[in-house]
Motif scaffolding. Structure first.
Motif, mmCIF file in Angstrom:
data_model
loop_
_atom_site.group_PDB
_atom_site.id
_atom_site.type_symbol
_atom_site.label_atom_id
_atom_site.label_comp_id
_atom_site.label_asym_id
_atom_site.label_seq_id
_atom_site.Cartn_x
_atom_site.Cartn_y
_atom_site.Cartn_z
ATOM 1 N N ALA A 162 40.492 44.228 38.630
ATOM 2 C CA ALA A 162 40.173 44.138 39.917
ATOM 3 C C ALA A 162 38.770 44.596 39.929
ATOM 4 C CB ALA A 162 41.393 44.072 41.081
ATOM 5 N N LEU A 163 37.897 42.982 40.429
ATOM 6 C CA LEU A 163 36.413 43.275 41.443
ATOM 7 C C LEU A 163 36.930 44.160 42.885
ATOM 8 C CD1 LEU A 163 34.884 39.792 40.451
ATOM 9 C CD2 LEU A 163 35.401 42.007 39.483
ATOM 10 N N PRO A 164 36.201 44.635 43.100
ATOM 11 C CA PRO A 164 36.588 45.235 45.169
ATOM 12 C C PRO A 164 35.521 44.527 45.382
ATOM 13 C CG PRO A 164 34.853 45.916 43.785
ATOM 14 C CD PRO A 164 34.950 45.600 42.404
ATOM 15 N N THR A 165 36.349 43.189 45.942
ATOM 16 C CA THR A 165 36.245 42.416 47.070
ATOM 17 C C THR A 165 37.226 41.386 47.507
ATOM 18 O OG1 THR A 165 34.095 40.643 47.326
ATOM 19 C CG2 THR A 165 34.691 41.133 45.148
ATOM 20 N N GLN A 166 36.770 41.122 48.843
ATOM 21 C CA GLN A 166 38.703 40.175 48.445
ATOM 22 C C GLN A 166 37.579 38.576 48.930
ATOM 23 O OE1 GLN A 166 41.390 40.338 49.017
ATOM 24 N NE2 GLN A 166 40.868 42.532 48.104
ATOM 25 N N ASP A 167 35.901 39.011 48.436
ATOM 26 C CA ASP A 167 35.567 36.896 47.595
ATOM 27 C C ASP A 167 35.852 36.512 46.929
ATOM 28 O OD1 ASP A 167 33.552 37.756 50.475
ATOM 29 O OD2 ASP A 167 32.324 38.552 48.865
ATOM 30 N N ALA A 168 35.660 34.309 47.054
ATOM 31 C CA ALA A 168 36.481 33.999 46.028
ATOM 32 C C ALA A 168 35.685 34.059 45.313
ATOM 33 C CB ALA A 168 36.888 32.867 46.920
ATOM 34 N N VAL A 169 35.134 34.963 44.132
ATOM 35 C CA VAL A 169 34.383 35.164 43.013
ATOM 36 C C VAL A 169 34.559 33.764 42.073
ATOM 37 C CG1 VAL A 169 33.431 36.326 41.640
ATOM 38 C CG2 VAL A 169 33.742 37.590 44.743
ATOM 39 N N THR A 170 33.575 32.850 42.197
ATOM 40 C CA THR A 170 34.516 32.466 40.176
ATOM 41 C C THR A 170 33.303 32.824 39.846
ATOM 42 O OG1 THR A 170 34.853 29.958 41.735
ATOM 43 C CG2 THR A 170 33.505 30.137 39.214
ATOM 44 N N LEU A 171 33.116 33.377 38.723
ATOM 45 C CA LEU A 171 32.544 33.508 37.257
ATOM 46 C C LEU A 171 32.578 33.159 36.275
ATOM 47 C CD1 LEU A 171 33.702 37.488 37.644
ATOM 48 C CD2 LEU A 171 31.871 36.974 37.745
#
Length: 348
Positions: free
Chosen positions: A131-140
Motif C-alpha cells: 500500500a502507498l501511504p496516500t488516499q490520492d488516486a495515484v496512477t503508476l
C-alpha cells in the motif's frame, strides 16, 4: 481509437492513464473471476488470455508475466503455451512488471492505477499486495528494481515513489517540479537511473535516485518507454517513432530516425546488446547498435496484426526453438526469433 494507441497529445495520453476513458474507446467483455491455468485456444494461436487488454509484460529466462487493464497478473513457465492467474486482481489496471538483476533477481514489482502495487520476493512465484501511504488516486506507469531492497516507481502527473525495504513500504519522492507525466524509468549496473516522460522529459540520477537533474535534448516528443542494454546504453522511445540513446549514463542523448511514424510503447533489451520495440498500429521492430558509428538503426520493422503492442519479449517454448512473444491489446502472438534477431546490415 485503441486503448494503447491513443498516445498523440496530453489529453489522449489520459486514455492510457485512466481506465475509465479507455473503456469509452474500447468495448470490453464482462469481467471474469480469476480462474486456474489458462491455455490459449489453438484456433487463434496465442490469442487473448483473458477478457481484458494486456498492457504490461516481462520475461526472465523461460518465465513470462503479463498483466491487464483489469488488474490480473498471469504467468507462464513454458514460453507462453500455458498461463496461470496469480492471486486476486489488483484494484486497478497493472501497467508495469519489473524484476531485479543479479543479487536482486528474486525481487519483483508490479504497479498500476488506483495505487495498485504488488511485490514478489521469490522470483515472481507469489505476489503480495503493498500500500502507498496516500488516499490520492495515484496512477503508476512503470517501475525499476534498483537493488535487492530498493525500488523506484513513477507515473502520471509527477507521481514518483520509492521503497527501501523490497516494496513493503513506500515514500513519495519529488525528482522535479510540476505535474508532467513520468512514463517510464530504467537503471544500469553503475547506479545511473533515468526517468522519461511527457514532452521529451528526461530526468537523470547519477547516485541511484538520491538526487536528480533534468537533461536537455532536442527531442520534444513524449517518451513512453526506456531500457538499459547489456553494454550499459539507455534506449528510450515514444511518440511519432522517436528513438533516443545515451552511451554515457543518461547525460547526453542522440536522436535516431525511424522508417515508421508509430508511437513506441515498449523497449526490451536483448543479451546481444540490441533492443526490441513494440508500438501502436501493430508496429514491431528490432534495433541494433553500430559500435563503429555509435548509431542505432532498425534492422527489421513490420506491422503485425492490428492494435497496439506493449512489449516484444524473448521466450523459449518447452521443447521448441527460441521465439519472440508480442504482447498487447489483442492478446499475445508468438513470432519466429530466427527471422527477427538479425545482425546490422541484414535486409529488411
Amino acid at each position: 481509437m485503441s486503448f494503447l494507441g491513443s498516445l498523440v497529445s496530453r489529453r489522449q495520453i489520459l486514455g492510457r492513464l485512466l481506465p475509465g476513458l479507455a473503456g469509452a474507446a474500447l468495448a470490453l467483455p464482462a469481467r471474469a473471476a480469476p480462474g486456474p491455468a489458462v491455455a490459449p485456444p489453438a484456433a487463434s494461436g496465442l490469442a487473448a488470455l483473458r477478457d481484458g487488454v494486456l498492457i504490461a509484460a516481462r520475461s526472465v529466462g523461460n518465465r513470462l508475466w503479463v498483466a491487464d487493464n483489469r488488474g490480473h497478473l498471469l504467468s507462464s513457465d513454458d514460453g507462453g503455451a500455458n498461463w496461470r492467474v496469480l492471486g486476486a486482481a489488483a484494484p486497478g489496471a497493472l501497467t508495469s512488471i519489473a524484476f531485479g538483476a543479479g543479487p536482486a533477481q528474486r525481487l519483483g514489482v508490479a504497479v498500476g492505477h488506483r495505487r495498485a502495487v504488488r511485490r514478489s520476493v521469490d522470483g515472481g512465484q507469489t505476489w503480495l499486495a503493498a500500500a502507498l501511504p496516500t488516499q490520492d488516486a495515484v496512477t503508476l506507469l512503470d517501475a525499476v528494481v534498483l537493488s535487492a531492497t530498493q525500488i523506484l516507481a513513477v507515473g502520471a502527473f509527477g507521481a514518483c515513489w520509492g521503497s527501501n525495504d523490497a516494496g513493503a513500504s513506500w515514500k513519495r519522492l519529488s525528482p522535479s517540479k510540476g505535474d508532467r507525466h513520468y512514463n517510464a524509468c530504467a537503471a544500469n549496473a553503475q547506479g545511473q537511473v533515468v526517468i522519461v516522460g511527457e514532452a521529451g522529459l528526461i530526468l537523470r540520477s547519477a547516485d541511484g535516485g538520491q538526487s536528480w537533474a533534468e537533461v536537455n535534448t532536442p527531442n520534444k516528443a513524449s517518451l513512453f518507454a526506456v531500457a538499459t542494454t547489456s553494454a550499459g546504453h539507455f534506449v528510450a522511445a515514444g511518440l511519432g517513432g522517436v528513438v533516443l540513446s545515451s552511451s554515457d549514463g543518461g547525460a547526453q542523448w542522440a536522436v535516431h530516425s525511424a522508417a515508421q511514424r508509430q508511437s513506441w510503447l515498449g523497449v526490451t533489451a536483448l543479451d546481444d546488446g540490441s533492443v526490441l520495440l513494440a508500438g501502436s498500429g501493430g508496429a514491431l521492430s528490432h534495433w541494433a547498435h553500430d559500435s563503429a558509428s555509435g548509431n542505432w538503426s532498425p534492422v527489421k520493422q513490420v506491422r503485425e496484426g492490428y492494435g497496439a503492442w506493449c512489449a516484444l519479449l524473448p521466450c523459449t517454448p518447452a521443447g521448441g526453438a527460441p521465439a519472440l512473444l508480442a504482447v498487447g491489446e489483442i492478446g499475445v502472438r508468438r513470432l519466429d526469433r530466427a527471422a527477427w534477431v538479425m545482425p546490422v546490415g541484414a535486409a529488411l
